[in-house]
Scaffold this active site. Sequence first.
Site, PDB file in Angstrom:
ATOM      1  N   LEU A  30       0.810  -1.218   0.000  1.00  0.00           N
ATOM      2  CA  LEU A  30       0.000   0.000   0.000  1.00  0.00           C
ATOM      3  C   LEU A  30       0.839   1.262   0.000  1.00  0.00           C
ATOM      4  O   LEU A  30       0.428   2.288  -0.521  1.00  0.00           O
ATOM      5  CB  LEU A  30      -0.915   0.019   1.232  1.00  0.00           C
ATOM      6  CG  LEU A  30      -1.978  -1.079   1.298  1.00  0.00           C
ATOM      7  CD1 LEU A  30      -2.648  -1.079   2.657  1.00  0.00           C
ATOM      8  CD2 LEU A  30      -3.007  -0.894   0.209  1.00  0.00           C
ATOM      9  N   PHE A  39       9.075   3.998   8.565  1.00  0.00           N
ATOM     10  CA  PHE A  39       8.996   2.797   9.380  1.00  0.00           C
ATOM     11  C   PHE A  39       9.266   1.549   8.560  1.00  0.00           C
ATOM     12  O   PHE A  39       9.781   0.556   9.036  1.00  0.00           O
ATOM     13  CB  PHE A  39       7.578   2.699   9.954  1.00  0.00           C
ATOM     14  CG  PHE A  39       7.548   2.408  11.416  1.00  0.00           C
ATOM     15  CD1 PHE A  39       8.260   1.362  11.950  1.00  0.00           C
ATOM     16  CD2 PHE A  39       6.791   3.196  12.266  1.00  0.00           C
ATOM     17  CE1 PHE A  39       8.208   1.087  13.297  1.00  0.00           C
ATOM     18  CE2 PHE A  39       6.730   2.927  13.624  1.00  0.00           C
ATOM     19  CZ  PHE A  39       7.455   1.867  14.129  1.00  0.00           C
ATOM     20  N   GLY A  40       8.846   1.591   7.299  1.00  0.00           N
ATOM     21  CA  GLY A  40       8.916   0.412   6.449  1.00  0.00           C
ATOM     22  C   GLY A  40       7.662   0.320   5.598  1.00  0.00           C
ATOM     23  O   GLY A  40       6.827   1.225   5.593  1.00  0.00           O
ATOM     24  N   LYS A  99       1.664  -3.015   8.995  1.00  0.00           N
ATOM     25  CA  LYS A  99       2.849  -2.145   8.942  1.00  0.00           C
ATOM     26  C   LYS A  99       4.043  -2.972   9.408  1.00  0.00           C
ATOM     27  O   LYS A  99       4.083  -3.425  10.562  1.00  0.00           O
ATOM     28  CB  LYS A  99       2.652  -0.912   9.812  1.00  0.00           C
ATOM     29  CG  LYS A  99       3.856   0.029   9.779  1.00  0.00           C
ATOM     30  CD  LYS A  99       3.526   1.383  10.372  1.00  0.00           C
ATOM     31  CE  LYS A  99       3.378   1.342  11.866  1.00  0.00           C
ATOM     32  NZ  LYS A  99       3.247   2.704  12.435  1.00  0.00           N
ATOM     33  N   ASP A 128       2.518  14.868  14.864  1.00  0.00           N
ATOM     34  CA  ASP A 128       2.802  14.655  13.437  1.00  0.00           C
ATOM     35  C   ASP A 128       1.505  14.620  12.644  1.00  0.00           C
ATOM     36  O   ASP A 128       1.293  13.758  11.794  1.00  0.00           O
ATOM     37  CB  ASP A 128       3.577  13.351  13.237  1.00  0.00           C
ATOM     38  CG  ASP A 128       4.264  13.310  11.864  1.00  0.00           C
ATOM     39  OD1 ASP A 128       4.436  14.389  11.256  1.00  0.00           O
ATOM     40  OD2 ASP A 128       4.612  12.218  11.399  1.00  0.00           O
TER      41      ASP A 128
END
Length: 834
Positions: free
Chosen positions: A522, A527-528, A544, A641
């Site tokens: 996606l 983070f990855g 995630k 954030d």
Amino acid sequence: MSPSLLVLVLFCFSFPLCFSKDTITSSTQIKDSDSDSLVSNDGTFRFGFFSPGNSASRYVGIWYDKIPKQTVVWVANKNIPVNDSSGVVSMSEDGNLVVTDGRKRVLWSTNVTVPVSGNATWVQLQDTGNLVLQDNRNNGEILWESFKHPYDSFLPRMTLGTDAKTRSNIKLTSWKSPSDPSVGIYTAGVEPLTFPELLIWKNEVPVWRSGPWNGQVFIGLPDMESLLFLDGFNLNNDNQGTVTMSYANNSFMYHFNLDSEGNIFQKDWSKDKQDWRIGVKFPSTNCDSYSKCGQFASCSNRDNPPCRCVKGFEARNATEWNSGNWTNGCKRRVPLQCEGQNDGSRRGGKADKFLKLQKMKVPISALRSEANEQTCPKICLQSCSCTAYAYDRGIGCMLWNGSLLDMQAFLGSGIDLNIRLANSEFKKPNYQPVIVAVSVIGGVFTLVVCFLLACRKITAKPKAAEKDSDAKLLFERMEALTSGNVNARANLMNQAKLKELPLFEFQVLASATDNFAITNKLGQGGFGPVYKGKLPEGQEIAVKRLSRASGQGLEELMNEVVVISKLQHRNLVRLLGCCIEGEERMLVYEFMPKKSLDSYLFNMKKQMLLDWKTRFSIMEGICRGLLYLHRDSRLRIIHRDLKASNILLDEHMNPKISDFGLARVFRGNEDEANTRRVVGTYGYMSPEYAMEGLFSEKSDVFSLGVILLEIISGRRNSSFHKDEKASNLLAHAWKLWNDGEATALADPEIYEERFEKEIRRCVQIGLLCVQEVANDRPNVSTVIWMLGNENADLSDPKQPAFITRRGASEGESSEQSDQKASINNVSLTAVTGR
């Protein structure tokens, strides 16, 4: 022009709405025989004759138009129906709206005194569903409105409550049955207690209550349900007996209904399912019944039976209690120190103490005290009649005298309730002999185990390393507890935190994502990668996965696990669980099919799907989610954030705030914090955070303001880097505001003149949020109020902070690649040019 035509033209100019589909004047009427009706200008509501359920009787009411399932929200002649199709709705000679039958009998009337008789009044069905009687000769003064006389439905922009001056109390009233709209036995409304509460009454006897209002939420409702219920709500209390409650949901296809069984339902219309979706229901459990367990008893849905006497109390009638009849409640076992003394003197012995009950729905009839959190228990102990106290940040010190009624134990919400008991109730039994015996037995057992392990080590063959994983884990845990290894202790603490969440096996997530296939990817964040998956039971998820090559993220992952696992709100993304196996670190979220806000807002092909009403609804949803983080959740959280790519959209375009990797939890007495590690996204960061590392609720409000302006304009804050006139979106919006052209900021693709006033107000709110000085910015609850009040007198904004950073791009835009947009990525974002 003929004289008769001239007279007709002049008459219509005097009554500009005389031929409007939403208006009745002295020259127009609605006849049931001709199937006449009024329709609001936007087509949402219809007013006319109808028959409910299986009834053949005819009533006049308001219902949702263009919905196959007829949903009536207001009834005029509820107690006196028309028995045939001869009914007529018209303006009477005295200027009132009336319902008459074939024999000209008045069955219902607005029944107000009109200053001037004759053709001075007219009636309009507004887009909100409000039917208003207006005086045409007095600047359209409203003489009567259905919103001031509600029936069983609570609509957006409607107000319920009490007025101390007029001694009126606007409540909801149920129908007698689904086929009979005559007045039923249930009512619901706001009770102006010391701390206002919502109540449902049956024949004027309470059957359900919400718990006291603390300025943000009703603290007697479970977290998730209360926040759904309070979506967009405002409750104003002047502490003089006047309490009003309203909500400003942008969608009028949304309402609350009190049914004939005494239940309140939150409903919104699903276009996909062509039916009403039920958000919450009150009462929802057996324990919600008012005073189900009687005095000094607590109800818990986790227990069987649900009712239990509080420690220090016993059943008043043991026979009835054991048979399941709990209405008589409980009585105190040991008198308090000063009980029974007519002169107020205290008994001998030690002073009373308090038993703390955690996560409780507090009893009814709390009293106010000006004491702070430290002195609140002392104030209670000084009064012999005080039986309990509680302290809530929004309310302050609450005291109870006499019996305690309607207490309920919750799992994830509520506040601490402290009940006064005699000191003797806290005497601890002498466990010393038991401790000695256990120690001796434990010592012998330890020697035996050590002997057996030594024998096994000598005789057993070495096994593969993977077979020793359990022993190794046990050793590591023992090492963490017994050594001074700080990292080992931290790891053990993280493992304890993870136990609060459902744990997914790696193989399950690998299978759900087709072994993390590129086709299921996606997006990619710091983070990855994030993958779409489908669990065996059919639930779609977003996974995630912390990149193995990344040296960052574990701290933020743990932070996100701890923070978001304690949050429940319709405008926050929901964490389903996590996976910690070997080097794998993964978080599992609910899947957001519409991806992220930026993938629509900044995409030329998709932004047309976000019309103005949808954008306004998204703005409200983001604000409600942020209000929950700042004020309404059990934790007080600063996001740090907040940006468009961290706003995810569900299938109905409802926004959900994501990415809590950088979030900070504030203690109750903290308003501001400082950090040396400034992380976030330039362009969304407040100046005090970007330059000094100071963050607070107001730094989140700054980010919110940037998002509001981006939603209005359809442009990124950083998209002005080639513009010589403005350095960023804030500067551009500020210039337009000073030039008196605030509405020019709106995306021209969705601009409509009828929304001009609303757009200007939203631009003003956005600029108020991005003012340079933090104290000048409104808090989120004020932002919600400003969004929901069209006629609110807003202050003029001061110059915003223009924070920019050249030389770094924002990253690929959604126009370039949907796959690379910030979709469900809940990612950690380091400081980069945004």
